[in-house]
Design an enzyme around this catalytic site. Sequence first.
Site, PDB file in Angstrom:
ATOM      1  N   GLU A 280       0.809  -1.382  -0.055  1.00 24.13           N
ATOM      2  CA  GLU A 280      -0.153  -0.139   0.121  1.00 24.13           C
ATOM      3  C   GLU A 280       0.786   1.059   0.071  1.00 24.13           C
ATOM      4  OE1 GLU A 280      -2.958  -0.388  -0.699  1.00 24.13           O
ATOM      5  OE2 GLU A 280      -3.207  -2.669  -0.315  1.00 24.13           O
TER       6      GLU A 280
ATOM      7  N   HIS B 236       1.833   2.339  -3.306  1.00 19.35           N
ATOM      8  CA  HIS B 236       0.980   3.184  -3.944  1.00 19.35           C
ATOM      9  C   HIS B 236       1.191   4.566  -3.824  1.00 19.35           C
ATOM     10  CE1 HIS B 236      -1.350   0.044  -6.183  1.00 19.35           C
ATOM     11  NE2 HIS B 236      -1.781  -0.541  -4.836  1.00 19.35           N
TER      12      HIS B 236
ATOM     13  N   HIS C 116     -12.993  -7.452  -4.902  1.00 15.48           N
ATOM     14  CA  HIS C 116     -12.943  -6.701  -6.200  1.00 15.48           C
ATOM     15  C   HIS C 116     -14.185  -6.868  -7.320  1.00 15.48           C
ATOM     16  CE1 HIS C 116      -9.068  -7.393  -4.333  1.00 15.48           C
ATOM     17  NE2 HIS C 116      -8.474  -6.390  -5.104  1.00 15.48           N
TER      18      HIS C 116
END
Length: 632
Positions: free
Chosen positions: A366, A369, A495
């Site tokens: 994370e 990102h 997702h």
Amino acid sequence: MLLWLTSLAVALTLVGGQGNNSDVEEASLFLEEYNNVSQTTFNRNMEAAWTFNTNITNENQKKMVEVQLETDLWQQEMANRAAAFNTSAFNATMQRQFYKIKDIGTAAMTDHGKLQKLNEVLSDMESIYSTGKVCFAENDCKPLDPDITRLFETSRDEQKLRIAWKGWRDQTGRKMRDLYTTFHSFCVYPCVCVGYADTGAYWRSWYEMDTFDQEVKRLFEQLKPLYEQLHAFVRQRLKKQYGAAIFPQTGHIPAHLLGNMWAQSWNSLQDLLMPFPSKPILDVTEEMVKQKYTPRKIFEVSDDFFKSLGMIEMPFEFWNKSMLERPAGREVVCHASAWDFYNGRDFRVKQCTDITMDHLSTAHHEMGHIEYFLQYRNQPLVFRDGANPGFHEAVGDVISLSVETPKHLNKIGLLPNYVEDNETDINFLMAMALQKIAFLPFGYLIDQWRWSVFKGVTKASDYNKAWWNLRCGLQGVSPPVPRSEEDFDPGAKYHIPGNTPYIRYFVSYVLQFQFHKALCGIAGHNGPLHTCDIYNSSAAGQKLSAMLSKGSSQVWTESLKELTGQTTMSAQPLMDYFQPLLDYLRAANGDEVGWSDDCPSFADPLSSAGHVRPLAGLTFSLVIIALANYLV
């Protein structure tokens, strides 16, 4: 996971179409206006989404849908204004910006009522997923994170795992089946309006290559032999643990036995699967707990790695506004994600962090990102994105390839008394394979299913059958209990209700090893690729930063070339990394490799035999059998 701002707005003109206005000065003023206003518009959208994701209430959901609709309509206006320009004489950078402004095609829907309904359906599915709980008794209901996730990671109670596996799907996928059918009815054809065959074609267009689906198939076929060997080894070990009677004769592994709700990552089974059990297990969870790690400490360790490369450290807003652990007293979307609030300052992570090595790896993912956000924050807004979606997912993972080496874990005090030898080396590669190789077919198949749905090949009446045909055929896992078309097992994975494309993760698992090989060379590493740790290499950090700072301002092949010298994705670095393990597995497995392409069917539950037998294709019982009475 990168949180993507999903536009459901409309462009009434084909993305490649041209208007009549070729005035460069007017075009420049339009781009300046777009860049300024879009930052405010998208920031407001992200704030509303963040509020809902970190405090799930009806009021916050209503506000999020309202703001999303306003954002969609604004994007529709901008796309139509952009379409008035003839960009053929503009420079390449301006042409690329105009193309991206017009390319908003997920739901080309001028009916604002339907657009709002679509947003409501998406938020309803996300709410079902995020508030789902598995109940073992009337007053014993547990959320996915951290409770059920921890159960799958630590429990070896086959019956309890089976109950949890079924319970999660009953409380999530099954409840949203009709909603997903409604969602699909809204987005079947709208992308045609902006020049795409369907939504899947629109998603694939982000990779800017006409043969993308063939390319990922080529990569998957190249990597399949490594997965097949890992699968065979794991199957043998799990049969010893649980007994061969619960394994189907088709060669599949029951999906609830692999240490993860979706059987996508098997690294929590290291205690059962290490080739050399007398050597140390390379899961440092126990040591993290012993050293009193906290969620913040986990992210500080990640921040330290990026700083050691001379990259940008996390800003004040990150530490002040992120949700790094599950708050008490309210429902939240626990699925880990990174957020860009489009003002160049505010970047956050949302993660219900548990003190485990797996979450240490997730934190690096994370924060990768976030580092990407920080590096390209000065680009025009339409270029504030990964070179392709797989790039964004690969950045944090390439750092984890260094972080998880025994050498680095020893360096930061999480693997004391580590002694390097060949057996420990194979154990380490097995631990990494349980993360990286185990994931490959899962990362590949989710969008194979979804693309088929978007094309209209897979009908609503066959959603679950098509899902399990892929999972059985490509992944070699099978459901531990009977499934029917009343179930909707794709929806048990975030997702799908979150409408987040998934092939990016498969792509990232290839790219991260390409990045790793290049960065290790820049850092001056000598030796096998799997032993490389780029910590403290400012040269590697400088090269990586240069690539990240470009965002999506150029075709991804150019960005790849700048870092690696290559212009195509290659699975060879990944194969090279795991070659010593592949040699070991081939010797250990012999000929007991592979599984049937067909899913097993379930025997009559009243039969005394109680085992599975192979059939041609997955047979679905329409009778829902009480789990307590089910005989495998």
